[in-house]
Structures are given as structure tokens and as C-alpha cells.
Motif scaffolding. Structure first.
Motif, PDB file in Angstrom:
ATOM      1  N   PHE A  16      44.727 -18.699  19.303  1.00 37.25           N
ATOM      2  CA  PHE A  16      43.990 -17.879  20.264  1.00 37.25           C
ATOM      3  C   PHE A  16      42.504 -17.854  19.946  1.00 37.25           C
ATOM      4  O   PHE A  16      41.666 -17.866  20.845  1.00 37.25           O
ATOM      5  N   TRP A  20      39.503 -19.011  22.374  1.00 41.18           N
ATOM      6  CA  TRP A  20      38.413 -18.069  22.612  1.00 41.18           C
ATOM      7  C   TRP A  20      37.060 -18.727  22.308  1.00 41.18           C
ATOM      8  O   TRP A  20      36.095 -18.577  23.059  1.00 41.18           O
ATOM      9  N   LEU A  78      53.077 -17.087  21.903  1.00 41.90           N
ATOM     10  CA  LEU A  78      52.423 -15.782  21.959  1.00 41.90           C
ATOM     11  C   LEU A  78      50.925 -15.936  22.190  1.00 41.90           C
ATOM     12  O   LEU A  78      50.318 -15.169  22.940  1.00 41.90           O
ATOM     13  N   ALA A  79      50.308 -16.943  21.548  1.00 35.54           N
ATOM     14  CA  ALA A  79      48.891 -17.212  21.783  1.00 35.54           C
ATOM     15  C   ALA A  79      48.640 -17.626  23.226  1.00 35.54           C
ATOM     16  O   ALA A  79      47.606 -17.287  23.820  1.00 35.54           O
ATOM     17  N   LEU A  81      50.391 -16.593  25.810  1.00 38.31           N
ATOM     18  CA  LEU A  81      50.451 -15.352  26.583  1.00 38.31           C
ATOM     19  C   LEU A  81      49.144 -14.578  26.465  1.00 38.31           C
ATOM     20  O   LEU A  81      48.627 -14.049  27.465  1.00 38.31           O
ATOM     21  N   ALA A  82      48.593 -14.520  25.254  1.00 41.64           N
ATOM     22  CA  ALA A  82      47.324 -13.822  25.064  1.00 41.64           C
ATOM     23  C   ALA A  82      46.192 -14.508  25.820  1.00 41.64           C
ATOM     24  O   ALA A  82      45.269 -13.846  26.313  1.00 41.64           O
ATOM     25  N   THR A  83      46.247 -15.823  25.930  1.00 45.92           N
ATOM     26  CA  THR A  83      45.216 -16.556  26.664  1.00 45.92           C
ATOM     27  C   THR A  83      45.185 -16.147  28.126  1.00 45.92           C
ATOM     28  O   THR A  83      44.105 -15.996  28.722  1.00 45.92           O
ATOM     29  N   ALA A  85      46.559 -13.258  29.439  1.00 45.89           N
ATOM     30  CA  ALA A  85      46.512 -11.808  29.667  1.00 45.89           C
ATOM     31  C   ALA A  85      45.300 -11.145  29.037  1.00 45.89           C
ATOM     32  O   ALA A  85      44.709 -10.240  29.646  1.00 45.89           O
ATOM     33  N   LEU A  86      44.905 -11.563  27.811  1.00 43.63           N
ATOM     34  CA  LEU A  86      43.830 -10.887  27.089  1.00 43.63           C
ATOM     35  C   LEU A  86      42.492 -11.603  27.192  1.00 43.63           C
ATOM     36  O   LEU A  86      41.446 -10.948  27.259  1.00 43.63           O
ATOM     37  N   LEU A  87      42.496 -12.917  27.177  1.00 44.88           N
ATOM     38  CA  LEU A  87      41.236 -13.650  27.238  1.00 44.88           C
ATOM     39  C   LEU A  87      40.413 -13.332  28.493  1.00 44.88           C
ATOM     40  O   LEU A  87      39.181 -13.285  28.416  1.00 44.88           O
ATOM     41  N   TRP A 509      58.156 -11.322  15.430  1.00 50.57           N
ATOM     42  CA  TRP A 509      57.458 -10.080  15.092  1.00 50.57           C
ATOM     43  C   TRP A 509      57.636  -9.698  13.613  1.00 50.57           C
ATOM     44  O   TRP A 509      56.867  -8.930  13.071  1.00 50.57           O
TER      45      TRP A 509
END
Length: 511
Positions: A16, A20, A78-79, A81-83, A85-87, A509
């Protein structure tokens, strides 16, 4: 040696953080473009946002230097998904600061729509945005498409997700054996190899489409945005779609051919082929998509022609060709979840005489394009698996004791229980669609609006909102909760429900 050591240090960073950092550097492209055009406010918004991103990535990387991450396929998922949703929280900074006439939630919604290659148009008036902001929206969508190209082979295929669960690779969420032992030991090697292989292809095809559109008479920025959008199937346009294009029929013809890269991954790579020797013209996805693309426009034209014969024996061939081309281009565009509507689509609607042609486009978007491409939807391989299962059931009605064979042709790509898994995936899509419709209805939207928004978000076909609805749906007028629900739906549609479920595992997790 020093360069190789620095590259190795970068590769040890969490995935991630790498994404970023690349996104931060990419902000300087529209910054330079805006500075050349002397739009200093927009240029500063992109430059300083990119600088903030690089500082944050460097600080986090230094803080985690003594604690290298434990890599794994689920960690990379998971990374991913973060890309999505969060990025976009970071990607929205220059859009919000550069525009200054919208809320941060709207900017975040637009960036989620872009990076998931949905392309939902929150800003209906193209003149409201500076050309650098249009470039940024198309660029984010293009980068999101590249992420899916790479992730399909490097992340989803080893876990048998994203359509690979119905092939002979393995069970959903379980890593399968790889001939590359080093990639199995460290998924970073596989990710690096696939990135270095596919990125030049993706960039080269985009440049080819850009040059071809400019030769056809398209303006430079519009040609670049349309080239990036057709490769990413995002449908983002700085001129409001094909109606504002200057290339005319030639431009649509160029985009039409580049849309075929979203029908099957074998059109540009064989890295996910089960046998390694498949040809794209023998691929069941490509052939199924081609059948749909040819059949539906022809039926729309014939429907009018047969009805017109009762009144007037002769019809204008030019109008018939315009109607046929409008249907052919638009059907291909929405089947690949790109969302560009032909200038002649209105003519195709008049020829067909259908009262609600948007339902056809919505159905095409639900079917979607090929597995491991930038297209969304259910995917053509799953549709083909259900088709084969239907044929097999009809054979058993005639010959109850017959034994079905699946070792020839495209059947080799589908495992024994592939039809069952395809049906499960389709039902998950339907249940997700129903749930989103119920939530949007509870937030005050009408049934028609909830259906159109849900299909457009889950299939990552944002332009469907303007085409399928009988009355225009203005996304900017939706409430904050409705926009957040649509953001979550776009992320779910991009990654699919099975991938989200695969993340709910104690092994991930616990680490």
C-alpha cells in the motif's frame, strides 16, 4: 549496485505504501500541465498534495524500517482493498483544493469512482472543471485499471478469486500451486515480474489509442482522456462523452476496437491461461462476448425493419447503418462496462422502438467483460459456465444416463463444479444488489433510482446512471449517507464479494 539496493529497499515496503508513493508522484503530471497553462492555483494544489504524500510515505517507511511486513497473498489482497477504499482519501486532496466549489465528500466520491474504474459523473457540466482536473480524473481511472491488470494475475489468480475460482486453478480463497517456486516463497517476486511485464503493454496500448485518436481529429487532452478511459473501462470524458468528441465516426471506430481488450485477458496476455497455449479467438469469453455484440444490435435493427415493412417496403440504408453502428458501439461499450454511448445511439433507439432500452444496457453491464480485465460485472466466463450447465441439463432430459464431457474446446478452463461456483458468485451479486437497493430505498431514493444506482455501482459502469434512468439522476444532489453507500458498493463491485469474504480469515489478522 547502489540502484539495485535502493530498488530492493523499495520492494520491501508494504504494498500500500508503494502504491501511495506512485500516486503521489503521479500528481506532478497534472501539476506540470496546469503550470504550463498558467493556472497556478490548480498547479499548486497538485504539487503540494504530491509533496505531502511523499513526505508521509517516507516517514511511515522510516518508522517501519525495523519491522518489515510479512508478505502473503492475503496481505496483498488487503492492500488492494485499501487502495480502492482508503487511497481516494488522499487522491481527493488536489481535486478538492483545485476546484474549491465542492465538498470533500464529493471529491472523495469522485476519486473512488475513478480508481475503481466506475466513472460515475458527479460533475455534469464539463466546463466546471479545469482541464488539469479532467486529466487527473482520467489518470486516476487509468491507474486503477493498471492495478487491476496486475492484481488479477499477481494477487487474485493465486487465491482463485475474481473469476479464477471457476477454472481449474483451485478453490476460492486458497492459494494454488505455482511453477515459480520463488514466487510461492515470496509473492513480491511474482508481483514484480508481472508489473514489469504488463505495464509496458498497458502504456503502449494507451499511447497507440491516443495517437490514433489525434490522427482522427480529436483534441489532444480529449484524445488522451478517452484513450486512458477505454483502456481502464472507466468511461471518464472531459467533454461529456462521444457527443462532445471531434473525431466523429473514426474516433468511435478506434475506441470500438480497443474495447475488445476488456472481453478476454488472452487478447493481451496469456499469463493466467490454464494451459499456456490458448488462443484468444478460441477463448469462450471472447466468443461469447462477440456473439452478444453482434446479435443484440442486429435484433434491434431487424425489429424496426420488420415492423416498417408493413407500412413502407423500402427504408433508408444510411439511417439503417447509423442505427446499426449506434447499437454495435454502445452494446460493446456497456458490455465491457466502459459506458461510452455512441452519437448514433438515439438513432438506434428510434429504430428499435423500445420504450426502455436502458434495461438492455443494464443487463449488459451486469454480464460484464472478461475475467482478469479492467471490466466489471459478473464476468463472461461465469455466464459461459452457466450456459454450459444449462446445455448439460437439457442433454440429461433426453439421455438421463449420459456422461458429460468437458475436456474439449473452452471447457478445459472450467473445473468440475465450476457452474456451481459461478451460480454462487451470481447469487452473491444479486444479493448484494438487493441489499444496496434496500439501503438506498431506506435513505429516501425511489425504486427506479435505487436499481439504476445499484447496478451502475456494482458493475462499475458509472455512465449507466445517465443512460438507463428515465429521469436524470443528479449524483451531486444525493445525501452524504447515500454517497458513502455508493462508494462502498463501487469498492465491492471492483473486488467482488468473494474477495471480501476471503479477507475474513484468522490467518491474516493474526499476523
Amino acid at each position: 549496485m547502489r540502484a539495485e539496493a535502493q530498488y530492493g529497499v523499495l520492494m520491501r515496503l508494504p504494498l500500500f505504501l508503494q502504491v501511495w508513493g506512485i500516486a503521489s508522484l503521479s500528481m506532478w503530471v497534472p501539476a506540470i500541465y496546469a503550470e504550463v497553462r498558467s493556472v497556478h492555483q490548480v498547479s499548486q494544489a497538485f504539487f503540494f498534495s504530491g509533496m505531502i504524500g511523499l513526505v508521509a510515505v517516507t516517514a511511515i517507511a522510516l518508522a517501519r524500517a525495523a519491522h518489515p511486513p510479512k508478505y502473503g497473498s492475503l496481505g496483498q489482497l488487503l492492500a488492494l482493498l485499501a487502495t480502492f477504499a482508503l487511497l481516494p482519501v488522499f487522491l481527493a486532496l488536489p481535486l478538492y483544493d483545485g476546484l474549491q466549489t465542492t465538498s470533500y465528500l464529493n471529491a472523495y466520491f469522485d476519486m473512488v469512482s475513478a480508481v475503481t474504474t466506475t466513472g460515475a459523473n458527479l460533475f455534469e457540466d464539463p466546463s466546471r472543471l479545469d482541464p488539469a482536473l479532467h486529466l487527473w480524473r482520467a489518470q486516476v481511472g487509468w491507474m486503477g485499471g493498471l492495478v487491476m491488470w496486475i492484481a488479477a494475475s499477481a494477487i487474485l489468480a493465486p487465491l482463485s478469486l475474481g473469476g479464477f475460482e471457476i477454472t481449474a486453478r483451485g478453490q476460492p480463497g486458497r492459494a494454488v500451486a505455482s511453477p515459480d517456486l520463488s514466487a510461492r516463497a515470496d509473492p513480491r517476486r511474482r508481483l514484480k515480474r508481472i508489473t514489469l511485464t504488463l505495464t509496458p503493454v498497458y502504456v503502449g496500448l494507451t499511447l497507440l489509442a491516443w495517437v490514433a485518436l489525434m490522427i482522427a481529429g480529436e483534441e489532444g487532452l480529449t484524445a488522451l482522456c478517452h484513450a486512458m478511459s477505454v483502456m481502464a473501462t472507466s468511461g471518464i470524458s472531459p467533454v461529456g462523452g462521444m457527443e462532445g468528441s471531434q473525431a466523429g465516426f473514426a474516433g468511435e471506430l478506434i475506441l470500438f476496437f480497443f474495447m475488445f481488450f476488456a472481453l478476454s485477458r488472452l487478447t493481451f496476455s496469456s499469463d493466467t491461461s490454464a494451459t499456456g497455449q490458448d488462443r484468444f479467438d478460441k477463448d469462450p469469453e471472447f466468443r461469447t462476448g462477440l456473439l452478444i455484440i453482434v446479435t443484440i444490435p442486429v435484433l434491434l435493427v431487424l425489429r424496426h425493419w420488420l415492423a416498417a415493412l408493413e407500412v413502407q417496403p423500402l427504408a433508408d440504408p444510411a439511417l439503417a447503418f447509423e442505427g446499426l453502428w449506434g447499437g454495435l458501439f454502445t452494446v460493446t461499450s456497456f458490455l465491457t462496462t466502459t459506458g461510452f454511448a455512441s452519437v448514433n445511439w438515439d438513432e438506434a433507439q428510434q429504430w428499435s422502438g423500445l420504450g426502455a432500452p436502458g434495461l438492455i444496457l443494464a443487463g449488459l453491464a451486469v454480464m460484464g467483460g472478461g475475467v482478469a480485465t479492467t471490466a466489471g460485472g459478473v464476468k463472461l466466463l461465469r455466464v459461459y459456465a452457466l450456459y454450459l450447465n444449462g446445455l448439460r441439463e437439457m442433454e440429461r432430459l433426453v439421455y438421463p444416463n449420459s456422461i458429460g464431457g468437458g475436456s474439449s474446446g473452452g471447457n478445459r478452463r472450467i473445473q468440475k463444479n465450476g457452474a456451481f461456483i459461478a451460480w454462487v458468485s451470481f447469487m452473491m451479486f444479486a444479493l448484494s444488489l438487493s441489499l444496496v437497493c434496500v439501503i438506498l430505498g431506506a435513505l429516501g431514493l425511489s425504486f427506479d433510482q435505487a436499481i439504476v444506482l445499484s447496478i451502475a455501482s456494482l458493475s462499475t459502469t458509472g455512465p449507466l446512471i445517465q443512460v438507463a434512468a428515465d429521469t436524470p439522476i443528479h449524483l451531486a444532489e444525493l445525501g452524504g449517507l447515500a454517497k458513502l453507500v455508493l462508494c462502498a458498493t463501487m469498492v465491492l463491485g471492483r473486488l467482488e464479494t468473494l474477495a471480501i469474504i476471503a479477507l475474513i480469515t484468522p490467518d491474516l489478522w493474526r499476523n
